[in-house]
Design an enzyme around this catalytic site. Structure first.
Site, mmCIF file in Angstrom:
data_model
loop_
_atom_site.group_PDB
_atom_site.id
_atom_site.type_symbol
_atom_site.label_atom_id
_atom_site.label_comp_id
_atom_site.label_asym_id
_atom_site.label_seq_id
_atom_site.Cartn_x
_atom_site.Cartn_y
_atom_site.Cartn_z
ATOM 1 N N GLN A 174 3.102 9.978 1.194
ATOM 2 C CA GLN A 174 4.394 9.277 1.199
ATOM 3 C C GLN A 174 5.244 9.635 -0.024
ATOM 4 O O GLN A 174 6.445 9.402 -0.024
ATOM 5 C CB GLN A 174 4.187 7.761 1.249
ATOM 6 C CG GLN A 174 3.635 7.275 2.585
ATOM 7 C CD GLN A 174 3.487 5.778 2.600
ATOM 8 O OE1 GLN A 174 2.490 5.238 2.115
ATOM 9 N NE2 GLN A 174 4.484 5.087 3.129
ATOM 10 N N HIS A 205 -4.111 1.247 7.815
ATOM 11 C CA HIS A 205 -2.765 1.828 7.808
ATOM 12 C C HIS A 205 -2.675 2.991 6.812
ATOM 13 O O HIS A 205 -2.196 4.077 7.148
ATOM 14 C CB HIS A 205 -1.762 0.722 7.447
ATOM 15 C CG HIS A 205 -0.337 1.174 7.327
ATOM 16 N ND1 HIS A 205 0.656 0.748 8.175
ATOM 17 C CD2 HIS A 205 0.270 2.023 6.445
ATOM 18 C CE1 HIS A 205 1.803 1.330 7.832
ATOM 19 N NE2 HIS A 205 1.593 2.094 6.783
ATOM 20 N N GLU A 206 -3.166 2.749 5.598
ATOM 21 C CA GLU A 206 -3.034 3.785 4.558
ATOM 22 C C GLU A 206 -3.934 4.982 4.862
ATOM 23 O O GLU A 206 -3.543 6.121 4.633
ATOM 24 C CB GLU A 206 -3.346 3.206 3.176
ATOM 25 C CG GLU A 206 -2.429 2.076 2.717
ATOM 26 C CD GLU A 206 -0.942 2.388 2.830
ATOM 27 O OE1 GLU A 206 -0.560 3.570 2.734
ATOM 28 O OE2 GLU A 206 -0.165 1.445 3.060
ATOM 29 N N HIS A 215 -2.362 7.412 7.170
ATOM 30 C CA HIS A 215 -1.394 8.325 6.539
ATOM 31 C C HIS A 215 -2.055 9.631 6.102
ATOM 32 O O HIS A 215 -1.425 10.692 6.133
ATOM 33 C CB HIS A 215 -0.779 7.669 5.294
ATOM 34 C CG HIS A 215 0.410 6.801 5.558
ATOM 35 N ND1 HIS A 215 1.571 7.274 6.123
ATOM 36 C CD2 HIS A 215 0.635 5.487 5.316
ATOM 37 C CE1 HIS A 215 2.454 6.282 6.209
ATOM 38 N NE2 HIS A 215 1.907 5.184 5.736
ATOM 39 N N GLY A 264 0.838 -1.190 0.000
ATOM 40 C CA GLY A 264 0.000 0.000 0.000
ATOM 41 C C GLY A 264 0.869 1.235 0.000
ATOM 42 O O GLY A 264 2.034 1.197 0.424
ATOM 43 N N CYS A 301 6.108 -0.260 7.047
ATOM 44 C CA CYS A 301 5.725 0.916 6.264
ATOM 45 C C CYS A 301 6.904 1.316 5.392
ATOM 46 O O CYS A 301 8.042 1.326 5.866
ATOM 47 C CB CYS A 301 5.360 2.048 7.217
ATOM 48 S SG CYS A 301 4.905 3.576 6.378
ATOM 49 N N LEU A 302 6.625 1.656 4.137
ATOM 50 C CA LEU A 302 7.705 2.052 3.233
ATOM 51 C C LEU A 302 8.391 3.327 3.713
ATOM 52 O O LEU A 302 9.521 3.597 3.322
ATOM 53 C CB LEU A 302 7.162 2.243 1.811
ATOM 54 C CG LEU A 302 6.633 0.967 1.135
ATOM 55 C CD1 LEU A 302 6.034 1.292 -0.224
ATOM 56 C CD2 LEU A 302 7.727 -0.087 1.008
HETATM 57 ZN ZN ZN Z 1 2.769 3.345 5.710
#
Ligand code: ZN
Length: 158
Positions: free
Chosen positions: A51, A131-132, A135, A46, A89-90
């Site tokens: 991000q 999670h997304e 953000h 995701g 998480c990226l």
């Molecule tokens: Zn993330």
């Protein structure tokens, strides 16, 4: 195909609240394509627009269940059950942490054609949606871990 630079923890932009998308434009279409390219290149499941430095309420998700989801202005309208599991998480490379999430969510959003859609997520998809969406409100999973972050190279002992 264009890979965008992924912002990492410590970058202020990850802590900002994103603005709703009011109309689809060629620029946003390109952003969404680039978000998929960037997510797949980084082996993520995701990615949220902040991000890649864009403060718009857009996320893309692909938990390898055969479908990918573009969610614009998404909102969770129903949640049930509980799951506890590791999350990464990226924007926090090399780290994981244990987070409690609902086991099932119903998410309303707009798709890339600005049509209303409803996505029902269970298990990993529910986790990814939560999670997304966090953000988009400047929330990182590290704010919610049960016992902090640990390196993926050194598994937690308990
Ligand atoms: Zn993330």
């Amino acid at each position: 195909m264009a890979i965008r630079n992924i912002r990492v923890d410590g970058d202020d932009i990850l802590r900002k609240v994103c603005k709703p998308v009011t109309e689809m434009t060629p620029r946003i279409q390109t952003l969404i394509e680039d978000m998929y390219d960037t997510m797949y290149e980084a082996n993520g499941v995701g990615l949220a627009a902040p991000q890649v430095g864009i403060l718009k309420r857009i996320v893309v998700i692909d938990v390898c269940d055969g479908e990918s989801y573009t969610l614009i202005n998404p909102e969770i309208v129903e949640e049930s059950g509980v799951q506890e599991g590791d999350e990464g998480c990226l924007s926090l490379p090399g780290l994981v942490g244990t987070v409690v999430r609902p086991d099932r969510v119903v998410c309303k959003a707009l798709d890339e054609n600005m049509n209303e859609i409803t996505v029902v997520g269970e298990g990993l998809l529910a986790r990814a949606i939560c999670h997304e969406l966090d953000h988009l409100d400047g929330i990182l999973y590290k704010d919610k871990t049960l016992d902090g972050l640990y390196s993926v190279e050194a598994p937690k002992e308990d």
